[in-house]
Design a protein around this motif. Structure first.
Motif, short mmCIF file in Angstrom:
data_model
loop_
_atom_site.label_atom_id
_atom_site.label_comp_id
_atom_site.label_asym_id
_atom_site.label_seq_id
_atom_site.Cartn_x
_atom_site.Cartn_y
_atom_site.Cartn_z
N ASP A 227 -4.53 8.07 -1.12
CA ASP A 227 -4.94 8.78 -2.33
C ASP A 227 -4.33 8.13 -3.58
OD1 ASP A 227 -6.51 10.63 -1.04
OD2 ASP A 227 -4.95 12.18 -0.95
N ARG A 228 -3.11 7.64 -3.47
CA ARG A 228 -2.45 7.02 -4.61
C ARG A 228 -3.23 5.80 -5.14
NH1 ARG A 228 2.98 7.81 -5.98
NH2 ARG A 228 3.61 9.91 -5.37
N PHE A 229 -3.90 5.11 -4.23
CA PHE A 229 -4.56 3.86 -4.60
C PHE A 229 -6.08 3.94 -4.47
CE2 PHE A 229 -0.31 2.85 -2.99
CZ PHE A 229 0.22 2.22 -4.12
N ALA A 230 -6.60 5.14 -4.32
CA ALA A 230 -8.04 5.30 -4.09
C ALA A 230 -8.87 4.74 -5.23
CB ALA A 230 -8.38 6.77 -3.85
N GLY B 122 -0.27 -4.07 0.38
CA GLY B 122 0.86 -4.54 1.16
C GLY B 122 1.80 -3.41 1.54
N ILE B 123 2.37 -3.53 2.73
CA ILE B 123 3.41 -2.60 3.17
C ILE B 123 4.62 -3.43 3.56
CG2 ILE B 123 4.09 -0.78 4.77
CD1 ILE B 123 1.14 -0.29 5.34
N ILE C 137 -1.32 -9.83 -3.00
CA ILE C 137 -1.19 -8.40 -2.76
C ILE C 137 -1.53 -7.64 -4.05
CG2 ILE C 137 0.41 -6.55 -2.15
CD1 ILE C 137 1.95 -8.65 -0.48
N ASP C 138 -2.52 -6.77 -3.98
CA ASP C 138 -2.94 -6.02 -5.17
C ASP C 138 -2.02 -4.85 -5.48
OD1 ASP C 138 -5.47 -7.43 -5.87
OD2 ASP C 138 -6.05 -6.79 -3.86
N ALA C 139 -1.42 -4.26 -4.47
CA ALA C 139 -0.45 -3.18 -4.66
C ALA C 139 0.49 -3.21 -3.47
CB ALA C 139 -1.14 -1.82 -4.77
N ASP D 96 4.84 -0.94 -6.07
CA ASP D 96 4.00 0.03 -6.80
C ASP D 96 4.23 1.45 -6.30
OD1 ASP D 96 2.10 -1.82 -8.44
OD2 ASP D 96 2.18 -2.70 -6.45
N LEU D 97 4.69 1.58 -5.07
CA LEU D 97 5.03 2.89 -4.50
C LEU D 97 6.22 2.69 -3.59
CD1 LEU D 97 4.56 5.89 -3.87
CD2 LEU D 97 2.90 5.18 -2.12
N VAL D 98 7.30 3.44 -3.83
CA VAL D 98 8.50 3.38 -3.00
C VAL D 98 8.61 4.68 -2.22
CG1 VAL D 98 11.00 3.13 -2.93
CG2 VAL D 98 9.65 1.86 -4.64
N ILE D 99 8.62 4.57 -0.91
CA ILE D 99 8.82 5.72 -0.04
C ILE D 99 10.23 5.59 0.55
CG2 ILE D 99 8.02 7.01 1.99
CD1 ILE D 99 5.24 5.83 1.52
#
Length: 272
Positions: free
Chosen positions: A15-18, A31-32, A195-197, A257-260
């Motif tokens: 959802d964050r990158f939809a 990327g992960i 990597i786009d995100a 772009d997102l840190v979990i």
């Protein structure tokens, strides 16, 4: 933030990158990055499934599937340093294969299918290309995961002087292996640029990685898998990655772009 299951977490990440995925004119590379045992494979599988539920074609590409062959790593071990027989560190991946795969996915067709590389960790060698999954149309989403995605070479060569652990002290006393490995990271930067995100699964510390990997090895030990490592072998194995893993812990949260953030049990910590 807690989730009832892994699929719910994957859906929340998607959802964050939809929006950017939906509007991308090329396969969107998500990327992960995360240290060993952090749950990259689980999240990647969940993201692909969540994408399919939206009607999006999605594929999963792992840095682990693009290792050099055993013969190629044995040649490096003979020519450069014995520690390079062990897969995983920068310099032991086929970057040309990764680049050509990412290039090809945007143009995939029944007439020009793209095969996704696969590695057999039990044999410590690449699977035969005929067995690799085939992609016959450009996917909307490419989930690309790996333990060192996004990590850059040392900012200062002095960082490489002191051994990081017992393996480096005993088997790389002159620093030749760690300098070679760190130098090869520069060649990975063009791959990272695709990597786009970037999603980072941030472990609480390096020390917890040994526990996570031991948990993953235990089922293999119980069923007598010849690829399973006992705790001594696992400790030595992980020391190959400690130096760059510690750098990832220190630097990647500013780039992602997102840190979990994860606790010691791999639960996501709010907020993210």
């Amino acid at each position: 933030m807690e989730f009832s299951d892994a699929s719910t977490q994957a859906a929340a990440v998607l959802d964050r990158f939809a929006a950017p995925i939906g509007h991308a004119k090329h396969p969107f590379v998500l990327g992960i990055s995360g240290l060993q045992g952090s749950g990259k494979s689980t999240l990647a599988a969940g993201l692909v499934a969540a994408a399919h539920e939206r009607g999006w074609d999605a594929v999963w590409l792992s840095l682990d599937d693009a290792y050099l062959t055993l013969a190629e790593r044995e040649a490096l071990a003979a020519d450069v340093h014995p520690l390079l027989r062990t897969r995983g560190v920068p310099g032991t991946h086929d970057l040309a294969l990764l680049a050509s795969t990412l290039d090809g996915l945007g143009k995939a067709s029944p007439e020009a299918p793209v095969r996704l590389p696969r590695f057999d960790k039990g044999r410590d060698d690449r699977r035969e290309p005929a067995s690799w999954p085939s992609v016959t149309q450009p996917p909307r989403l490419v989930v690309f995961e790996g333990w060192c995605l996004g990590v850059e070479p040392a900012a200062d060569a002095s960082e490489l002087i002191e051994p990081a652990n017992a393996l480096e002290r005993a088997e790389d006393a002159d620093g030749r292996w760690r300098r070679w490995v760190d130098g090869r990271l520069a060649a990975y930067l063009p791959i990272w640029a695709r990597i786009d995100a970037l999603v980072l699964l941030q472990a609480p510390s390096w020390d917890v990685v040994a526990t996570w990997r031991d948990e993953a090895e235990e089922p293999l030990r119980r069923r007598g898998d010849p690829a399973a490592m006992d705790r001594a072998a696992l400790s030595r194995f992980l020391q190959h990655y400690e130096r760059i893993s510690r750098r990832a812990l220190e630097t990647l949260d500013a780039k992602a772009d997102l840190v979990i953030r994860l606790d010691a049990h791999r639960n996501a910590i709010a907020p993210w």
